[in-house]
Design an enzyme around this catalytic site. Structure first.
Site, PDB file in Angstrom:
ATOM      1  N   LYS A  85       0.853  -1.203   0.000  1.00 19.63           N
ATOM      2  CA  LYS A  85       0.000   0.000   0.000  1.00 19.63           C
ATOM      3  C   LYS A  85       0.883   1.245   0.000  1.00 19.63           C
ATOM      4  CE  LYS A  85      -4.466  -0.642   2.195  1.00 19.63           C
ATOM      5  NZ  LYS A  85      -5.200  -0.422   3.454  1.00 19.63           N
TER       6      LYS A  85
HETATM    7  C1  E4P Z   1      -8.677  -0.094   3.801  1.00 22.83           C
HETATM    8  O1  E4P Z   1      -7.867  -0.429   2.965  1.00 22.83           O
HETATM    9  C2  E4P Z   1      -8.397   0.976   4.773  1.00 22.83           C
HETATM   10  O2  E4P Z   1      -7.165   0.751   5.370  1.00 22.83           O
HETATM   11  C3  E4P Z   1      -9.436   1.116   5.828  1.00 22.83           C
HETATM   12  O3  E4P Z   1     -10.660   0.636   5.366  1.00 22.83           O
HETATM   13  C4  E4P Z   1      -9.511   2.555   6.319  1.00 22.83           C
HETATM   14  O4  E4P Z   1     -10.647   2.692   7.106  1.00 22.83           O
HETATM   15  P1  E4P Z   1     -10.866   3.924   8.100  1.00 22.83           P
HETATM   16  O5  E4P Z   1     -11.266   5.113   7.299  1.00 22.83           O
HETATM   17  O6  E4P Z   1     -11.972   3.450   8.991  1.00 22.83           O
HETATM   18  O7  E4P Z   1      -9.574   4.143   8.828  1.00 22.83           O
END
Ligand code: E4P
Length: 225
Positions: A85
């Site tokens: 990521k």
């Molecule tokens: C997914 O890839 C993200 O890391 C995650 O869903 C982020 O979610 P949040 O906005 O609740 O932190």
């Protein structure tokens, strides 16, 4: 559409993998911290092994672009199914698309994360990201139209034949999952608690209770002769 589990909890990952309803796992440093995964290498290695050959997204933990590249190579060496990521921009607003391009060209799959607009989706697709994560909940938090961003992004990618797949994350409710699915998301990544809610329904419980009661009544009738 594919479903990923947005979690670093080993028990939850094993449970949902065994049920056959998930196609991959996503994490981020906050999820790792929440789920007690303080040693990212050990923990990510365990998850990757558990779900192989399904993909596991692990996020870089630096704000420096060249460190992102070296961390990505390090993370990639832990398992074959790790996807890196990389954020759209770092915390100072510096675009990270060069990092995405470089990694994809060297054969490392990238999940271009924290996308909050279709403009970011376009740039991540141009840079060659395998996955692009749109954070639906965070778009809605700011009063934006998450479904609109998802639908327009998927249409745009398909119209111009980009390979990137849209993952919708930042899911806050079962309604968010359904909205993302109906907007055409290729993948929705869902926290375990939300998957549990998605499976449950009061009336299904009541229906099953009725059938079991009637089955037991039939057995009683049989036994009474
Ligand atoms: C997914 O890839 C993200 O890391 C995650 O869903 C982020 O979610 P949040 O906005 O609740 O932190």
């Amino acid at each position: 559409m594919e479903i990923f589990l947005d979690s670093a909890n080993l028990n939850e990952i094993r449970k949902w993998t065994d049920m056959g309803v998930i196609d991959g796992v996503t994490t981020n440093p906050s999820i790792m911290l929440k789920d007690g995964a303080y040693n990212i290498e050990t923990h990510a290695g365990e998850i990757a092994k558990m779900i192989f050959p399904q993909p596991l997204s692990v996020e870089v933990t630096t704000n420096d672009l060249s460190e992102m590249v070296s961390q990505a190579h390090q993370f990639d060496s832990w398992a074959q199914n790790i996807v890196i990521k990389i954020p759209q921009i770092n915390q100072d607003g510096v675009p990270c698309y060069g990092v995405i391009k470089q990694l994809e060209e060297s054969g490392i799959k990238v999940n271009a994360t924290a996308a909050l607009s279709i403009g970011q989706v376009m740039l991540a697709a141009k840079a060659g990201a395998t996955y692009i994560s749109i954070f639906a909940g965070r778009i809605s938090d700011e009063g934006g139209d998450a479904s609109g961003v998802i639908a327009e992004s998927v249409d745009w990618l398909e119209r111009w034949d980009y390979k990137s797949k849209i993952i919708v994350g930042s899911i806050r409710s079962v309604g968010d999952v359904i909205s993302a699915a109906l907007a055409g998301a290729h993948i929705v990544t869902i926290p375990p608690a939300m998957l549990t809610k998605m499976a449950d329904h009061q009336y299904t419980r009541e229906t099953v209770r009725q059938f079991i009661n009637d089955a037991n009544k039939a057995i009683d009738m049989l036994n009474k002769g």
